[in-house]
Design a protein around this motif. Structure first.
Motif, PDB file in Angstrom:
ATOM      1  N   SER A   1      43.342  22.032  17.572  1.00 41.40           N
ATOM      2  CA  SER A   1      43.509  23.487  17.590  1.00 41.40           C
ATOM      3  C   SER A   1      44.139  23.977  16.292  1.00 41.40           C
TER       4      SER A   1
ATOM      5  N   TYR B   1      47.172  29.627  20.309  1.00 44.90           N
ATOM      6  CA  TYR B   1      46.310  28.545  19.810  1.00 44.90           C
ATOM      7  C   TYR B   1      44.826  28.855  20.063  1.00 44.90           C
TER       8      TYR B   1
ATOM      9  N   THR C   1      42.421  29.071  16.844  1.00 40.98           N
ATOM     10  CA  THR C   1      41.265  28.182  16.847  1.00 40.98           C
ATOM     11  C   THR C   1      39.970  28.971  16.753  1.00 40.98           C
TER      12      THR C   1
ATOM     13  N   TYR D   1      50.410  24.470  22.806  1.00 46.53           N
ATOM     14  CA  TYR D   1      49.612  25.212  23.770  1.00 46.53           C
ATOM     15  C   TYR D   1      50.215  25.117  25.167  1.00 46.53           C
TER      16      TYR D   1
END
Length: 639
Positions: free
Chosen positions: A490, A499, A503, A551
């Motif tokens: 990520s 995240y 990403t 995350y």
């Protein structure tokens, strides 16, 4: 599925057309926790401005947001509550006069505050509020004295090492702290019972921590020595520093009276103006208050004072989304939006010029009241929206083409030396700022390259400007992204949660500039996204991610985060897959849902301290994802 997608796109398009303002803009709201509402109440009461209806309505919203345990939260899944938000809300309700300390929920709020350490454990900004109104002692010395504003930029540490949004908050704080300003009225509540330890030693623990910090002592000594070398007496230096602070604030005040277009900095500016000896009726103060009043909007919980407006951001993104959905640039909707964006391109030099001195203005700001503080994300968003006008610009005497060229020139010039893009100012990365011992300062003092800004800039340069990885700026940006990928595949986003946001931006940026989707970095990112898809087909990430710096699943799906993930997957696969189909089904089945998941804040301001629910996001990002999905399987004539 194809028919359903087209039906949903049409529904969204027609609804958005009706929501457009006559001037071509879209005006959705930006909602956050109780901070700005609480501070507005405290400001009006402190200045003895009897705007009773506004105070009552703000107090009602604050009260509606209180949890059963007495605390206030910044986001739905925050454990128990947030200490500073609870202090601020509790204080405002007492000052408003519509709650009493012996009310059951207020007693619970007090117990929550004490259980978390009391006022001494509040954030810096909350402590400043408390100090301004006589509830907390001003530290002595301040971590940075007001005289630091006079240090030249060649000095190892100077005020402009901080990024702009930090400077406009620190300057008024330094003035107020220097003058030890306290404003109390007959109605000011007494919060002395909110100290977990009533001893004076606990109350000045912040100062003890400063004195014990070796690096801070070195920094303070450096600043003091620098000030001593100025060719003036201490009194002259101090007077000049206060004058410099006053001029600094004035030069960054917007036409509507707000400082840098932010509620939080404007609130501080008003107190600083009083600390400088100006009357409460001074035009700077009265204009500032009107500017803050104009930030008021209406939410499900009642009226709310926004920290800023998002008009330029929303208009640019929605114009682009509608064009991607098939709305023709010749339609009145897109024409009006284009003219509005053209009018909002910045003409003035801002503080970005300090590290980028040879480039003329050309960016766009976030807010419709912002004229001096452009940013990278709004600039790429506006350029996306006007691209088709710039490509065929005979009707407007090449105004769009000139605007495009100025914007592109500014955007490319703002790339950091390390290859990434910041939000507002380039190369603000001095490690010496880490020496200033203020909790949370590292998150707001600099404007570092981030995956979301770098990825979204690359996506624009690839998809809209025709750049590829062979361009030097693009190559540097790609290399920065690849160097800063997380181990799990990520990327961490700074201005969205979190995240998933980073990403999405990285994947779409890389693929748009010609990076092959079989690159291991992209394959790992896709694998990560697929691994966190929820059972309902959507995606959801907690605001706790940027606090814990990893995350953290939300346990539910949100519209914007689901759309980000789907857009990233479609950029890689170019055609529907089973996972993408499930995600699209989620977007369509929940498109008109109204619950906490559709109101969950997915915009990030300050990790652990400030999150934003953009009312526009549930419309913008799903429409873009649906439109990209449609293009993978069906061709529909332009509307």
């Amino acid at each position: 599925m194809k028919v359903e997608v087209e039906t949903e796109i049409n529904r969204k398009v027609e609804w958005l057309k009706k929501e457009q303002s006559p001037d071509g803009a879209w005006r959705f709201y930006v909602e956050s926790g109780p901070l700005s509402d609480a501070y507005m109440i405290i400001l009006l009461r402190s200045l003895q401005i009897d705007d009773e209806e506004r105070i009552r309505l703000l107090a009602e919203r604050i009260a509606r947001l209180q949890e059963k345990n007495g605390a206030w939260k910044l986001f739905h899944d925050e454990a128990e509550g947030h200490l500073s938000a609870t202090i601020e809300a509790y204080y405002a309700l007492l000052y408003a006069g519509y709650k009493r300390k012996d009310d059951e929920l207020m007693q619970r709020a007090k117990q929550f505050i004490l259980s978390k350490g009391g006022l001494s454990e509040a954030s810096l900004y909350t402590k400043v509020l408390l100090a301004l109104t006589g509830q907390y002692p001003w530290p002595s010395p301040m971590p940075v004295p007001v005289e630091a504003l006079l240090l030249p930029q060649q000095f190892p540490f100077h005020f402009f090492d901080f990024v702009g949004y930090a400077r406009v908050h620190f300057a008024p704080i330094l003035v107020c702290a220097d003058r030890k300003l306290v404003i109390k009225t007959a109605r000011t509540p007494d919060l002395s019972d909110l100290y977990a330890d009533s001893s004076e030693g606990n109350r000045i623990s912040d100062q003890a921590e400063l004195r014990a910090n070796e690096f801070y002592r070195s920094l303070l000594s450096m600043i003091v020595q620098g000030i001593k070398h100025l060719p003036f007496s201490p009194w002259q230096i101090h007077s000049a520093a206060l004058h410099r602070a006053e001029q600094f604030i004035l030069q960054r005040t917007e036409p509507d009276g707000t400082l840098y277009s932010y509620f939080t900095s404007t609130f501080l500016m008003i107190f600083a103006w009083i600390a400088l000896g100006h009357a409460k009726s001074h035009p700077v103060i009265t204009r500032a208050i009107r500017g803050l009043e104009n930030l008021t909007c209406r939410t499900n919980a009642g009226i709310h004072v926004q920290n800023f407006t998002s008009t330029v951001w929303d208009t640019a993104l929605l114009s682009h989304a509608l064009q991607e959905a098939g709305v023709s640039p010749s339609s009145p909707t897109i024409q009006k939006a284009g003219l509005y964006l053209l009018s909002r391109q910045h003409q003035k030099y801002g503080d970005w010029r300090i590290r980028n001195p040879r480039v003329p203005p050309g960016g766009w700001g976030f807010s419709d009241i912002n004229t001096i503080n452009p940013d990278i994300d709004d600039t790429t968003a506006a350029l996306r929206a006007i691209r088709r006008f710039a490509q065929n610009d005979r009707e407007h005497n090449h105004a769009y083409l000139a605007s495009w060229n100025r914007g592109m020139n500014w955007l490319l010039s703002m790339q950091n030396d390390n290859g990434g893009w910041p939000a507002f100012e380039k190369n603000t990365d001095k490690s010496i700022l880490d020496w200033v011992p203020i909790k949370g300062l590292e998150e707001v003092s600099t404007d570092l390259s981030t995956a979301d800004l770098t990825g979204r800039t690359l996506e624009f340069l690839g998809n809209d400007a025709g750049f590829t990885f062979s361009h030097r700026a693009v190559d540097k940006g790609i290399r920065w992204l690849l160097r800063n990928q997380e181990e799990d595949g990520s990327w961490d986003g700074r201005w969205g949660v979190s995240y998933i946001y980073g990403t999405w931006a990285a994947i779409t940026g890389l693929t748009a500039t010609g990076v092959p989707s079989r690159l291991p970095a992209i394959e790992r990112a896709v694998k990560w996204l697929l691994s966190i898809q929820n059972a309902d087909g959507g995606w959801g990430e907690s605001c706790r991610s940027d606090i814990e710096q990893k995350y953290v699943p939300l346990g539910a799906s949100t519209p914007s985060q689901s759309a980000w993930a789907l857009d990233a997957l479609l950029a890689v696969y170019k055609r529907p897959t089973a996972a993408i189909d499930r995600g699209m089904r989620f977007l369509m089945e929940t498109s008109q849902r109204d619950d906490w998941t559709t109101r969950y804040p997915t915009g990030a301001g300050l990790p652990g301290g400030f999150y934003f629910h953009y009312h526009s996001y549930r419309h913008i990002w799903p429409l873009l994802a649906l439109s990209r999905y449609k293009k993978t399987s069906i061709n529909v004539p332009q509307r």
